[in-house]
Design an enzyme around this catalytic site. Structure first.
Site, short mmCIF file in Angstrom:
data_model
loop_
_atom_site.label_atom_id
_atom_site.label_comp_id
_atom_site.label_asym_id
_atom_site.label_seq_id
_atom_site.Cartn_x
_atom_site.Cartn_y
_atom_site.Cartn_z
N GLY A 1 -22.10 -0.87 30.88
CA GLY A 1 -20.38 -0.32 31.31
C GLY A 1 -19.03 -0.95 31.53
CB SER B 1 -8.51 0.53 -2.61
OG SER B 1 -9.19 0.67 -1.52
CB THR C 1 -0.82 0.33 1.23
OG1 THR C 1 -1.53 -0.72 1.01
CG2 THR C 1 -2.01 0.37 1.17
CD GLU D 1 -4.02 -9.30 4.11
OE1 GLU D 1 -4.09 -10.67 2.62
OE2 GLU D 1 -2.52 -9.33 4.73
CG ASP E 1 -12.74 0.25 1.62
OD1 ASP E 1 -12.50 0.52 3.10
OD2 ASP E 1 -13.64 -0.31 1.09
#
Lengths: 754, 754
Positions: free
Chosen positions: B527, B278, B272, B550, B552
């Site tokens: 909570g 992408s 990337t 790996e 989008d």
């Protein structure tokens, strides 16, 4: 100059016709717009007019060969499409005529079509195969003007507060160590207190301006600095200070309120217990009055009956403790008592145990902890005695005789906090949207093999659909919460129970909306959105818990639904079920609107964009769900099923009603608001945002509307298409729409927005 | 002994009839069950039989007064309902008869009804006003047996690996400092490497067992220890080692693979780039072959063309760098080259710049960074040359002549990683579900004013609906991903393109499912779920990014949809659009199943629970969407809209297709699997889980099915009711269903589960 086989009269319409026919949304009202423009166009000969009309027949659309010829005519002109022009398509048409015919008349009717159909360059800039001079965003609207509309009467407070946020102390940075982070946030809170913001909602006598509405607005803006700051601030001044202000009387105000507003006294709000999360009435901590010593003894009976998740627990000197008040051996129900926790040296007082809750998913600048009390005695005066008191003679007295009513009156003072939490969530959503959209207006992705430049992320239909409806909803919820706070603060309406029910539902749908939106924004920014430096990650961690605190969303929606069911008259609790059921009898006879097949198949733009349709649809859902729920519960009861179980059996149905009611309320509040916007231009914009929000909301429940026959399949599809279309119509303005949130530039630190 | 006005023959049926009539789901097939049982019940006189039959008439149901009388009869018996009995309702009936009539026959026909209708104590324990001896969970099924079915042939690998996770080095703790956290995770990875797990997927000659399927299973289980561990492990052995194994040739294997498996060589996978998320084909890093020096020169041309978000970047000695390979002045497309980053002293080599990505929302134990290369020269041998090589004479050679095909062949090697990421997401979802459900089986909330004990959270219908469908989906996705890895590893199918498309879609829907599930679990724990100690918070932060890396999810779904559209024959890229469109021509003529009005209104249980219905519905959606998409694209093209723009216009439609296809695939894979489960008891359970998953999935798209007329309003409502009913039927087994995930006890550290 090349020649074209079309006359210039026809030629000028060709780009419009090409755009219209390459789209899927040619409805009757849109054809009308074009037809009327052609009718009114004096430049046309009868022959040309007739020719143009033949091309508007949806039953016999122009042949593909014709469309291709149009396209060739446009591409061969070598004219540029300049997106920044005021009427880009009209200008393009004019230039095409110029090119072929050497005459360049500007046609007002074309301009009229361009405006009426809402055609935007991003709808057609891909279509013509001409060079495009891009503009990532339009300046047709002014962000300042929109921000001013949103701020309303709070302009001064908000502007000043935003200025305060530029102080170096609010500079955002990554915090990993909770001790240091808590120290930073405490200093920020003290700084704001010094500036008078802490006391803002208190009366003037105690350092404030009594401006609870401005307080809420400020609370939202605080999210642009940091989520922990908002919450810590809310605990100190809203919950702790608010409990003194609203549950205490003058003696408490005089002794504590000014100090609290100045952070000279730090306090916490000890309500929730480990073993009894949402069931406040079932808390186990006791406050037993001892007449001999004239003291109240606070005690935690069991290991899991400790106060849980109490914000400010590590840094406080005092707590407002909710406990079962026992006077003369009788349990008078839950009351609030001020209990000192630590001495001046910050050492815990005898009998008090505090344990750090440790690290959390977010809000690590807030010091949450657990608190146990072992027979801790405090003076009788420490009882916050506005709604229930222990008299001098040691007997209990309250003006509200019904213990349920007394309990819910006290709890009602929490409603302001719920509005603030929803607003903080909304602030988080706005912030995330601004970051994701600014990024999407810069970032390019993939491309056509022909084009040199990759497309902007924001030009992808999937990206528009992912972010634009959330922007529209931010506007709707902003206006709604503003209005709710106004109603809550309105002294002419002392009975706040209706507002309570409304806020319960709105807090739920808005904090869920905030979480979903922030998540979409995270994903829309890809891996970059995952980095802390880009702020969305923190927002996600911080806002997450908003769905749980100040009332769990599921529990609140059930509350809202029961409120609707009992026509806002029951006391929201199991003890009041029989009252609820009595009132149901009335609603069952309520006549439902008959559904008309023409209505359920109406897909015309004018109808789908009409607020009357949206309001009707949203209201119909609430009423229908109320009716069917009432019927089901009545049937269960008739069969001998106990009412508690009957309500349990319809629980998922109740959730649906709570949401439906809240959706209806938010939209109708927003629409009322837009009617008062003075200038046409901005009013139209707000209404368009309302339409997108409404259609998107209806679309979320489309399967229900279809099941009911309220809408038919064609209408359902048309709504989906309109949602996409509206997203694309708003595309040029999306930058301005997030700038209008008024997020100070110095808060916009995310590198991906630069 | 009191008397009852009913005869004992009738009396024994009364609890059953009361349960049946207080429920809303009495359908034809359910009446059949009861009718047949009564018919077969020899203990009944004709008169009693006739009486019972009159109470089965849905057109003329028993009067409410009758129902109330039944209820009184039951409550007045003072019999206890013991949930732990094998046939609790039958036993209750028997005891009631005992009480009134002093005769206690056990009736097999009642037992038969109880089994056939799937009536569970939690359906009726509220109804009778009798004392209930509760059981929070049933032991009808065995968690071990179910786990064994899920593990399949991987039992030994998985069991050993789970044992390894008990080593002290995997003890979970809060990590806030990224440096320390990274050190801890690196040591864990090295520890696993020493045990042989790193090399597991490599051939035996390089220290492995060639067991990629077992590797994937282990990868999922690693999530029970820590998310950063999974990802760091995947980067080192799967991405870096995998690139050497799959893109390199023997010389690379010999030199690097064994070392990589043992972590003697740490590496990263630099694909990337900041500017081109992408769009791998559009990366800008260049690898220029210099014939004079016989070297390849790696270079980052612009500031934003750096490698981005590279895991292991701070601790690696080497990187697999993806770059545009330029040989003899010609760009041969993207290739992978091994580039040393650091020397033995861990100093960066000349020309290499690495920058830490800093803190992230999660996975802070993974050292992500940015990498820039400034004219970094490496030997020609460093080109991973399986699919494209530079020959001795300095010319480029590849057996795959088509550059697109070459590119996608190389990228195809990533598919294993995508399956692993989906599995890790699934592991996270399972872990969160186990925590939330164990908590909900302990935690009590609110109560009826009559009952002393508060209800268990898990007994609330809203809580069941929130968690149970996700449990069912975990089973479906588990089986699906197992099968996908099997297909991916199957040497008899060398063309992996179909698996690639399938995995692209599945990775998207499963990682989104994982995120949604973890979020539901967080909220379901209130909570407490927000505290790091309870593990869900970390899972949320870690799994979040799985939707992005790996591949989008949105991009992957578009890929999957284009794969479907081109009948798996196109090359998934814009250059291949024309090929896609050619194939569309064939599909357009595809005949769609005609919808039959009887079918679209069929609401019988047998039909709604029939896998044939589910498969048909899911398949119908895929086929219908494919058809309408193809038609729309064809129309655009005919109008002269360029194909790139045509695909852009239908983008949201493509996403829907990608999801639909993946849903269909997951369910059909699961159903095939269940048919091979040998024992009836567990097969039935798996099929019930499949049914819940399928109905829930269909329900998610109910508005579309309604729009199409595929289902009518009544059927849509019936599906919703069936989903709720199935959740409640599975309630007694929910504890076992999460125990079957096989999460080692020592990983279950969350205090709320204790």
């Amino acid at each position: 100059m090349q020649d074209s086989t079309y006359s210039s009269e026809i030629l000028q319409y060709i780009p419009f016709f090409y755009v219209i026919w390459s789209d899927d949304l040619l409805t009757a009202s849109e054809i009308d717009v074009v037809q009327n423009a052609i009718d009114a166009d004096n430049s046309l000969s009868e022959k040309s007019r007739a020719q143009l009309f033949t091309w508007l027949n949806t039953n016999n659309p122009p042949a593909n060969s014709e469309l291709k010829k149009w396209k060739r005519t446009i591409s061969n002109s070598s004219v540029k499409l300049v997106e920044s022009e005021t009427y880009p398509l009209t200008s393009l048409s004019q230039k095409i005529v110029c090119h072929y015919k050497e005459e360049c008349p500007f046609n007002d009717q074309l301009k009229h079509i361009e405006i009426q159909l809402g055609i935007q360059p991003n709808h057609y800039n891909h279509l013509f195969d001409v060079e495009v001079v891009h503009k990532s965003t339009s300046d047709f609207y002014s962000a300042d003007a929109i921000d001013t509309i949103l701020k309303g009467k709070h302009s001064t407070v908000v502007d000043n507060f935003r200025k305060t946020l530029t102080e170096p102390i609010f500079k955002w940075e990554v915090h990993r160590d909770k001790e240091k982070f808590r120290e930073t946030v405490l200093n920020q809170v003290k700084f704001l207190a010094k500036k008078g913001y802490g006391a803002m909602a208190y009366p003037e006598a105690y350092g404030g301006t009594g401006d609870m509405e401005g307080y809420a607005y400020m609370f939202e803006n605080m999210m642009f600095a940091d989520g922990s700051l908002s919450i810590k601030f809310g605990v100190q001044f809203g919950l702790f200070g608010g409990s003194i202000q609203k549950l205490g009387t003058k003696k408490h105000h005089d002794q504590y309120l000014t100090k609290t507003g100045k952070t000279e006294l730090l306090g916490c709000f000890a309500m929730t217990e480990t073993g009894h999360g949402s069931n406040v009435r079932g808390i186990k901590t006791t406050a037993t009055y001892n007449k001999a010593t004239d003291e109240i003894v606070i005690h935690t009976p069991g290991k899991n009956d400790n106060k849980e998740y109490i914000g400010n627990a590590l840094q406080s000197k005092m707590a407002t403790v909710f406990a079962q008040l026992i006077v003369e051996g009788k349990n008078e129900g839950v009351h609030a008592i001020l209990v000192p926790l630590r001495n001046k040296e910050h050492e815990l007082l005898p009998g008090v145990t505090v344990e750090d809750n440790g690290y959390k998913l977010g809000l690590n600048g807030v010091d949450n902890g657990k608190i146990w009390f072992d027979q801790v005695a405090v003076p009788r005066e420490n009882l916050l005695n506005k709604y229930g008191d222990i008299k001098e003679d040691g007997s209990y007295y309250s003006e509200i005789k019904n213990p349920n009513k007394r309990f819910f009156t006290m709890l009602g003072t929490l409603v302001g906090g719920r509005i603030c939490v929803a607003r903080a969530g909304l602030g988080g959503a706005k912030f995330a949207l601004a970051i994701a959209i600014k990024h999407a207006l810069k970032r390019r992705q993939f491309n056509d093999s022909v084009k040199i430049q990759e497309d902007l992320l924001m030009d992808y239909p999937t990206h528009q659909l992912r972010l634009t409806p959330s922007v529209a909803s931010a506007y709707v919820y902003h206006v709604t919460l503003d209005k709710m706070m106004q109603l809550y603060c309105d002294p002419s309406e002392p009975d706040k129970r209706k507002v309570e029910t409304q806020v319960a539902g709105l807090k739920s749908i808005i904090t869920w909306y905030a979480n979903d939106t922030i998540q979409e924004c995270r994903e829309a920014c890809g891996g970059k959105g995952y980095l802390l430096e880009n702020r969305i990650a923190d927002l996600k961690g911080d806002v997450d818990i908003f769905t749980t605190f100040e009332g769990d969303n599921t529990v609140l929606l059930l509350l809202a639904a029961k409120g609707v069911l009992s026509d806002f008259k029951s006391e929201f609790n199991s003890a009041g079920f029989s009252a609820v059921l009595k009132i149901l009898g009335m609603q069952i006879n309520d006549k439902l609107t008959t559904i008309n097949p023409i209505y359920s198949n109406k897909v015309d733009k004018d109808h789908l964009y009409n607020p009357k349709f949206h309001k009707h649809a949203l209201e119909y859902r609430t009423r229908r769900l109320t009716y069917t729920l009432a019927m089901r519960i009545r049937d269960y009861i008739k069969q001998g099923v106990p009412s508690y179980q009957a309500f349990l059996k319809v629980q998922t149905h109740l959730l649906a009603l709570g949401k439906a009611y809240s959706n209806e309320l938010a939209y109708s509040t927003f629409i009322d608001f837009t009617q008062d916007i003075e200038d046409d231009k901005n009013r139209t914009l707000f209404q368009k945002l309302g339409t997108l929000h409404a259609l998107y909301t209806i679309r979320q429940d489309a399967e229900w509307y279809l099941e009911q026959g309220y809408i038919g399949g064609t209408k359902s599809k048309a709504i989906r298409q309109r949602v996409e279309r509206l997203c694309s119509e708003l595309r040029p303005h999306i930058g301005v729409l997030v700038d209008s949130f008024g997020i100070p530039e110095h808060c916009m630190t995310a590198p991906i927005t630069q």
